[in-house]
Motif scaffolding. Structure first.
Motif, PDB file in Angstrom:
ATOM      1  N   GLU A 149      69.522  33.930  10.062  1.00 42.20           N
ATOM      2  CA  GLU A 149      69.193  33.293  11.337  1.00 42.20           C
ATOM      3  C   GLU A 149      70.402  32.572  11.917  1.00 42.20           C
ATOM      4  N   GLN A 161      61.989  36.838   3.664  1.00 43.76           N
ATOM      5  CA  GLN A 161      61.942  35.489   4.234  1.00 43.76           C
ATOM      6  C   GLN A 161      63.131  34.650   3.793  1.00 43.76           C
ATOM      7  N   TYR A 162      63.611  34.863   2.579  1.00 41.31           N
ATOM      8  CA  TYR A 162      64.704  34.025   2.068  1.00 41.31           C
ATOM      9  C   TYR A 162      66.056  34.456   2.625  1.00 41.31           C
ATOM     10  N   ARG A 167      69.418  21.070   3.189  1.00 41.91           N
ATOM     11  CA  ARG A 167      69.014  21.946   4.296  1.00 41.91           C
ATOM     12  C   ARG A 167      70.200  22.796   4.720  1.00 41.91           C
ATOM     13  N   TYR A 192      69.193  30.367  -1.367  1.00 40.32           N
ATOM     14  CA  TYR A 192      68.299  31.267  -0.619  1.00 40.32           C
ATOM     15  C   TYR A 192      68.571  32.727  -0.977  1.00 40.32           C
ATOM     16  N   ARG A 212      66.417  33.571   6.372  1.00 36.34           N
ATOM     17  CA  ARG A 212      66.744  32.168   6.706  1.00 36.34           C
ATOM     18  C   ARG A 212      68.254  31.998   6.799  1.00 36.34           C
TER      19      ARG A 212
END
Length: 523
Positions: free
Chosen positions: A428, A421-422, A247, A403, A425
């Motif tokens: 963010e 979207q990748y 993660r 990512y 991430r």
């Protein structure tokens, strides 16, 4: 503890003898184990594979600046902090060996040491009925990964390269020609697919740092990305993103925090070169890489003769040293690797990018430094991380990279609509408030990725190969502001995207020039 025996020139290899370190898996080691009995039980198979990991500790690879010389230097992120390393950095490498490029042959030899030792492991593990099924599958997967990882670097640095998958005789080794890199990479992708099925998903305890199935998938994604096989690259990336236990950490700084030896690993790391289990120089496991990024106090700060409290009182640098000593810190590094001027300039980063202060440091504890340094790669703690004996791991692959690779592959396949979207991430975490990408064309997305990977992955060994695979290395070098003692823009030529085969290897085996008499353009 015993060191792996170094091979100087893979073509002159005789019988290889592997050894490891009892700290790695707490095994009972032997100095010399004949190959015909080396894999008679699980412990000996593990011992052989442990030897593969230890070769990556060589200074010619990850132990110091070996691979970084060719994966980082001479681009637009990391520069030498003084007038050193000029042959490599300024693109003055020639076919013959001279003082500043002696390690070129060492890089070649160490990578082929891993290739040959991996072949030895694979031959002795496959169909070996003396091994338990669990150890057989794990060690076979690890050996396949290690061989692919070595050929990954060989084909990136040299392109076409000598290629062998079996234990060859000396006569056969001395006559090998170069094999097209496409053939090598095709085989490595197949091996990594097999390794993915064999390797465990996770490790724990003393096994942390070993290659997992997610390391195999990430390396396979790298191969596909470099070969512009976008669909396959995306597929491998999504395996890691969707199915792995990895993660993104919430805090960018935490990704690089290795101040506590007992807590060196984190969930974002996919594969590291593990220096935590064997940090003693006597064991050949010391990590000098950190010293490149740690400043030298005698060069800090600029006003070294200033006495803030008047004549007869301590100089400013002495006060600085005292303040750090109270924290158990010092600047005892080599001061070798500094942030290039353009990357060090905060105005060249997007406004609000939190990664800047984690990456770049120009002052510390209120004292101005002589250069801009990479905070993310230093460790000033002289108790847990003394000079010439660092226990930090070298993070090779981490999830943020995956990512960004997924975003790039999707954009090249279908445009940016589903690629945002990748990359978002990753962004963010980098901005508060969030600054997501949107509304770009495919070309705008592609060109923005050039910088996004630089800011996210700076000084992590990815940049120069990125620039080469994008076909923009020469343009970037020629347009990048340099330190006043460097002039790579004056020297770089198209053939510098690859390295020359070391002259010592050509003298041993002239067949290496059969397919390319120019030796990658250096003749």
């Amino acid at each position: 503890m015993r060191k792996i025996i170094k091979i100087i020139g893979f073509l002159s290899i005789g019988l290889l003898i592997l050894s490891g370190c009892e700290n790695f898996l707490e095994e009972d080691l032997r100095d010399k184990i004949p190959t015909n009995t080396f894999f008679s039980n699980d412990s000996e198979a593990l011992l052989a594979v442990n030897g593969l990991y230890r070769v990556w500790h060589d200074e010619a690879l990850y132990g110091r600046r070996g691979l970084d010389n060719y994966n980082l230097y001479g681009a637009d992120e990391v520069g030498p902090g003084r007038n050193i390393n000029g042959v490599i950095y300024n693109y003055l490498i020639a076919e013959g060996v001279i003082a500043d490029q002696d390690d070129l042959g060492e890089v070649w030899a160490s990578l082929y040491e891993i290739v040959r030792n991996s072949n030895l492991c694979i031959v002795n593990i496959e169909e070996n009925e003396a091994l338990s099924e669990n150890i057989k599958t794990q060690t076979l997967g690890e050996a396949l990964f290690m061989r692919a990882f070595a050929y990954y670097h060989l084909t990136n640095l040299w392109g076409d390269a000598p290629y062998f998958r079996e234990l060859l005789s000396l006569d056969e080794l001395r006559t090998l020609e170069r094999t097209d890199k496409t053939t090598i990479r095709t085989d490595m992708k197949a091996d990594l697919k097999r390794a993915f099925d064999l390797l465990p998903s996770t490790y724990s305890g003393k096994d942390l740092g070993r290659a997992s199935k997610w390391a195999a998938a990430t390396l396979k994604a790298k191969f596909h990305l470099y070969d512009k096989e976008w669909a396959s690259a995306k597929e491998e990336c999504l395996k890691v993103i969707n199915d792995s236990p990895h993660r993104l950490l919430d805090n960018y700084a935490d990704v690089f925090n290795q101040s506590e030896i007992a807590n060196q690993f984190n969930d974002e790391q996919i594969f590291v070169i593990d220096f935590t289990k064997d940090p003693l120089p006597s064991a050949g496991g010391s990590f000098l890489h950190t010293d490149d990024y740690n400043p030298r106090l005698r060069d800090e700060p600029k006003d070294r003769t200033q006495r803030p409290d008047g004549p007869g009182t301590p100089q400013r640098w002495e006060i600085f040293k005292g303040v750090m000593a109270e924290r158990g810190e010092d600047m005892t590094g080599f001061g070798w690797a500094v942030v290039m001027p353009e990357l060090a300039n905060k105005n060249n980063w997007e406004e609000g990018d939190l990664r800047y202060d984690v990456t770049v440091v120009k002052e510390y504890l209120g004292f101005e430094l002589n250069s801009a340094y990479f905070r993310k790669n230093w460790n000033l703690n002289i108790v847990s991380s003394p000079r010439n004996n660092h226990p930090e791991n070298y993070v090779v692959f981490r999830l943020a990279d995956v990512y960004l690779m997924a975003a790039e592959a999707e954009n090249e396949l279908n445009g940016p609509a589903n690629a945002f979207q990748y990359v978002n991430r990753v962004r963010e975490r980098a901005f508060d408030p969030d600054m997501p990408w949107t509304g770009m064309s495919q070309m705008e997305f592609r060109e923005s990725m050039y910088d996004e990977r630089k800011f996210e992955l700076s000084a992590e060994g990815q940049r120069k190969m990125d620039l080469i695979r994008w076909g923009i290395l020469l343009d970037v070098v020629k347009s990048t502001e340099q330190q006043n003692w460097n002039n790579p823009a004056d020297n770089i030529q198209p053939h510098h995207v690859k390295l020359p085969i070391p002259l010592t290897e050509i003298l041993l085996n002239p067949n290496l020039l059969n397919s390319d008499p120019t030796n990658n353009g250096y003749r």
